[in-house]
Design a protein around this motif. Sequence first.
Motif, mmCIF file in Angstrom:
data_model
loop_
_atom_site.group_PDB
_atom_site.id
_atom_site.type_symbol
_atom_site.label_atom_id
_atom_site.label_comp_id
_atom_site.label_asym_id
_atom_site.label_seq_id
_atom_site.Cartn_x
_atom_site.Cartn_y
_atom_site.Cartn_z
ATOM 1 N N ILE A 12 1.182 -1.006 -0.453
ATOM 2 C CA ILE A 12 -0.024 -0.116 -0.157
ATOM 3 C C ILE A 12 1.218 1.237 -0.278
ATOM 4 O O ILE A 12 0.505 2.511 -0.584
ATOM 5 C CB ILE A 12 -0.887 0.181 0.654
ATOM 6 C CG1 ILE A 12 -1.719 -0.964 1.079
ATOM 7 C CG2 ILE A 12 -2.079 1.316 1.152
ATOM 8 C CD1 ILE A 12 -2.660 -1.409 2.258
ATOM 9 N N ALA A 13 1.903 1.235 0.761
ATOM 10 C CA ALA A 13 2.559 2.398 0.957
ATOM 11 C C ALA A 13 3.284 2.958 -0.250
ATOM 12 O O ALA A 13 3.991 3.789 -0.527
ATOM 13 C CB ALA A 13 3.894 2.143 1.690
ATOM 14 N N SER A 17 -1.533 4.470 -6.715
ATOM 15 C CA SER A 17 -2.448 5.000 -7.375
ATOM 16 C C SER A 17 -3.196 5.314 -5.476
ATOM 17 O O SER A 17 -4.833 5.522 -5.609
ATOM 18 C CB SER A 17 -3.225 3.834 -7.692
ATOM 19 O OG SER A 17 -3.360 2.497 -6.928
ATOM 20 N N LYS A 18 -2.655 4.999 -4.241
ATOM 21 C CA LYS A 18 -3.325 5.350 -3.353
ATOM 22 C C LYS A 18 -3.295 6.352 -2.549
ATOM 23 O O LYS A 18 -2.092 7.142 -3.184
ATOM 24 C CB LYS A 18 -2.673 4.331 -2.013
ATOM 25 C CG LYS A 18 -3.044 2.543 -2.748
ATOM 26 C CD LYS A 18 -4.993 2.549 -2.152
ATOM 27 C CE LYS A 18 -4.810 0.879 -2.221
ATOM 28 N NZ LYS A 18 -5.644 -0.059 -2.652
ATOM 29 N N SER A 19 -3.712 6.997 -2.247
ATOM 30 C CA SER A 19 -4.407 8.469 -1.555
ATOM 31 C C SER A 19 -2.814 8.624 -0.812
ATOM 32 O O SER A 19 -1.863 7.713 0.520
ATOM 33 C CB SER A 19 -5.206 9.077 -0.624
ATOM 34 O OG SER A 19 -5.276 8.804 0.451
ATOM 35 N N SER A 20 -2.318 9.842 0.038
ATOM 36 C CA SER A 20 -1.288 10.286 0.570
ATOM 37 C C SER A 20 -1.413 9.667 2.059
ATOM 38 O O SER A 20 -0.458 9.085 3.042
ATOM 39 C CB SER A 20 -0.925 11.432 0.734
ATOM 40 O OG SER A 20 0.114 11.918 -0.328
ATOM 41 N N GLU A 21 -2.866 10.011 2.579
ATOM 42 C CA GLU A 21 -2.701 9.463 3.820
ATOM 43 C C GLU A 21 -3.202 8.014 4.369
ATOM 44 O O GLU A 21 -2.502 7.472 4.848
ATOM 45 C CB GLU A 21 -4.246 9.947 4.128
ATOM 46 C CG GLU A 21 -4.705 11.473 4.513
ATOM 47 C CD GLU A 21 -5.035 11.950 2.975
ATOM 48 O OE1 GLU A 21 -4.590 11.354 1.956
ATOM 49 O OE2 GLU A 21 -4.749 13.662 2.694
ATOM 50 N N GLU A 22 -3.956 6.884 3.558
ATOM 51 C CA GLU A 22 -3.853 5.819 3.515
ATOM 52 C C GLU A 22 -2.134 4.862 3.349
ATOM 53 O O GLU A 22 -2.140 3.891 3.519
ATOM 54 C CB GLU A 22 -4.299 5.099 1.676
ATOM 55 C CG GLU A 22 -6.101 5.501 1.961
ATOM 56 C CD GLU A 22 -6.194 4.346 -0.082
ATOM 57 O OE1 GLU A 22 -6.820 4.064 0.260
ATOM 58 O OE2 GLU A 22 -6.102 5.039 -1.145
ATOM 59 N N ASN A 50 9.508 10.737 -8.963
ATOM 60 C CA ASN A 50 7.823 10.796 -9.804
ATOM 61 C C ASN A 50 6.972 10.896 -8.438
ATOM 62 O O ASN A 50 5.999 10.623 -8.184
ATOM 63 C CB ASN A 50 7.325 10.623 -10.938
ATOM 64 C CG ASN A 50 7.741 9.109 -10.541
ATOM 65 O OD1 ASN A 50 7.822 8.670 -10.135
ATOM 66 N ND2 ASN A 50 6.545 8.448 -11.682
ATOM 67 N N GLU A 51 7.583 11.352 -6.945
ATOM 68 C CA GLU A 51 6.754 10.726 -6.136
ATOM 69 C C GLU A 51 6.169 12.809 -5.494
ATOM 70 O O GLU A 51 6.578 13.479 -5.928
ATOM 71 C CB GLU A 51 7.417 9.536 -4.416
ATOM 72 C CG GLU A 51 6.947 9.941 -3.703
ATOM 73 C CD GLU A 51 5.555 8.924 -3.683
ATOM 74 O OE1 GLU A 51 4.841 9.564 -4.186
ATOM 75 O OE2 GLU A 51 6.186 7.738 -4.074
ATOM 76 N N THR A 52 4.977 12.032 -4.500
ATOM 77 C CA THR A 52 4.439 13.597 -3.952
ATOM 78 C C THR A 52 5.062 14.275 -3.353
ATOM 79 O O THR A 52 5.875 12.848 -2.238
ATOM 80 C CB THR A 52 3.469 13.410 -3.686
ATOM 81 O OG1 THR A 52 2.995 12.279 -2.680
ATOM 82 C CG2 THR A 52 2.154 12.552 -4.313
#
Length: 100
Positions: A12-13, A17-22, A50-52
């Motif tokens: 998940i980390a 495609s998952k949100s930052s919070e997740e 290319n990470e947030t």
Amino acid sequence: MITIFSQTPNEIALDRSKSSEERIGALQSLWVLDPALTKTVLLAIASRENETVDLLEYSGQELARIDHEGVRVTQFDLRDMNPVAYEANFDWMPPEAPTT
């Protein structure tokens, strides 16, 4: 037949495609389960171009924190870090001890 796909916290980390919070929640869960694996996942995130920005900053800060808590993070480990994560790593300060 029903198939249920379940991802582990490290999957998940790393899943963009998952949100930052997740993803941050998964990293926090992973820390409880396996601190050494958390270091590896944080380094993988911190090295992405290319990470947030929020995940880069979080990974840099967390690498500093876990080093402070006993999971050794060396300069060699940090060699491929994205500049945003690298700066966040060196800006992190341990919390001050309460004064009595």
